[in-house]
Design a protein around this motif. Sequence first.
Motif, PDB file in Angstrom:
ATOM      1  N   ARG A  50      16.941  46.303   1.459  1.00 22.08           N
ATOM      2  CA  ARG A  50      17.171  45.521   2.671  1.00 22.08           C
ATOM      3  C   ARG A  50      17.894  46.370   3.717  1.00 22.08           C
ATOM      4  O   ARG A  50      17.516  46.408   4.887  1.00 22.08           O
ATOM      5  CB  ARG A  50      17.991  44.266   2.355  1.00 22.08           C
ATOM      6  CG  ARG A  50      18.113  43.299   3.532  1.00 22.08           C
ATOM      7  CD  ARG A  50      19.146  42.217   3.269  1.00 22.08           C
ATOM      8  NE  ARG A  50      20.510  42.742   3.222  1.00 22.08           N
ATOM      9  CZ  ARG A  50      21.194  43.188   4.288  1.00 22.08           C
ATOM     10  NH1 ARG A  50      20.660  43.166   5.474  1.00 22.08           N
ATOM     11  NH2 ARG A  50      22.421  43.638   4.148  1.00 22.08           N
ATOM     12  N   GLN A  51      18.915  47.092   3.281  1.00 24.96           N
ATOM     13  CA  GLN A  51      19.677  47.920   4.210  1.00 24.96           C
ATOM     14  C   GLN A  51      18.851  49.101   4.724  1.00 24.96           C
ATOM     15  O   GLN A  51      18.969  49.486   5.891  1.00 24.96           O
ATOM     16  CB  GLN A  51      20.977  48.398   3.568  1.00 24.96           C
ATOM     17  CG  GLN A  51      21.989  47.286   3.444  1.00 24.96           C
ATOM     18  CD  GLN A  51      23.379  47.788   3.122  1.00 24.96           C
ATOM     19  OE1 GLN A  51      23.715  48.944   3.364  1.00 24.96           O
ATOM     20  NE2 GLN A  51      24.198  46.909   2.582  1.00 24.96           N
ATOM     21  N   ALA A  52      18.016  49.669   3.870  1.00 22.57           N
ATOM     22  CA  ALA A  52      17.161  50.781   4.309  1.00 22.57           C
ATOM     23  C   ALA A  52      16.166  50.301   5.364  1.00 22.57           C
ATOM     24  O   ALA A  52      15.948  50.979   6.374  1.00 22.57           O
ATOM     25  CB  ALA A  52      16.419  51.387   3.115  1.00 22.57           C
ATOM     26  N   ALA A  53      15.566  49.137   5.144  1.00 20.16           N
ATOM     27  CA  ALA A  53      14.614  48.590   6.119  1.00 20.16           C
ATOM     28  C   ALA A  53      15.306  48.264   7.439  1.00 20.16           C
ATOM     29  O   ALA A  53      14.777  48.557   8.517  1.00 20.16           O
ATOM     30  CB  ALA A  53      13.935  47.344   5.549  1.00 20.16           C
ATOM     31  N   ALA A  54      16.493  47.695   7.374  1.00 23.36           N
ATOM     32  CA  ALA A  54      17.242  47.363   8.592  1.00 23.36           C
ATOM     33  C   ALA A  54      17.632  48.628   9.342  1.00 23.36           C
ATOM     34  O   ALA A  54      17.563  48.678  10.576  1.00 23.36           O
ATOM     35  CB  ALA A  54      18.481  46.542   8.237  1.00 23.36           C
ATOM     36  N   SER A  55      18.014  49.660   8.617  1.00 24.50           N
ATOM     37  CA  SER A  55      18.388  50.928   9.242  1.00 24.50           C
ATOM     38  C   SER A  55      17.204  51.537   9.971  1.00 24.50           C
ATOM     39  O   SER A  55      17.324  52.011  11.101  1.00 24.50           O
ATOM     40  CB  SER A  55      18.917  51.894   8.181  1.00 24.50           C
ATOM     41  OG  SER A  55      19.182  53.154   8.740  1.00 24.50           O
ATOM     42  N   ARG A  56      16.049  51.519   9.337  1.00 26.31           N
ATOM     43  CA  ARG A  56      14.839  52.072   9.965  1.00 26.31           C
ATOM     44  C   ARG A  56      14.457  51.259  11.201  1.00 26.31           C
ATOM     45  O   ARG A  56      14.049  51.823  12.220  1.00 26.31           O
ATOM     46  CB  ARG A  56      13.690  52.117   8.962  1.00 26.31           C
ATOM     47  CG  ARG A  56      12.435  52.718   9.528  1.00 26.31           C
ATOM     48  CD  ARG A  56      12.641  54.180   9.936  1.00 26.31           C
ATOM     49  NE  ARG A  56      11.450  54.638  10.601  1.00 26.31           N
ATOM     50  CZ  ARG A  56      11.434  55.167  11.826  1.00 26.31           C
ATOM     51  NH1 ARG A  56      12.555  55.351  12.474  1.00 26.31           N
ATOM     52  NH2 ARG A  56      10.311  55.547  12.365  1.00 26.31           N
TER      53      ARG A  56
END
Length: 84
Positions: A50-56
Amino acid sequence: MCRAASDPWLLGRQPVNARTGGPPSSTLLAEAQSELGTEGISETVREALRQAAASRARMRQVEWLTAGGSAGLADPVERGRVWR
């Protein structure tokens, strides 16, 4: 200071995962759980994804803005159309 010069994994002072050359999976999991405030493996993986997708998504938005993506909003007529 260069990370390689001080990284205990690279200096051979910590256990190493023979397959990946990095820290053991249990160590990575514990570090991720601590950072993410999670407990189980599934919860940790879901939160990390979730955090990786939000960061991208944030990176794409910044790229769009720096490329002039919001330039049209400087024109009052165009801005009025966007906000209707």
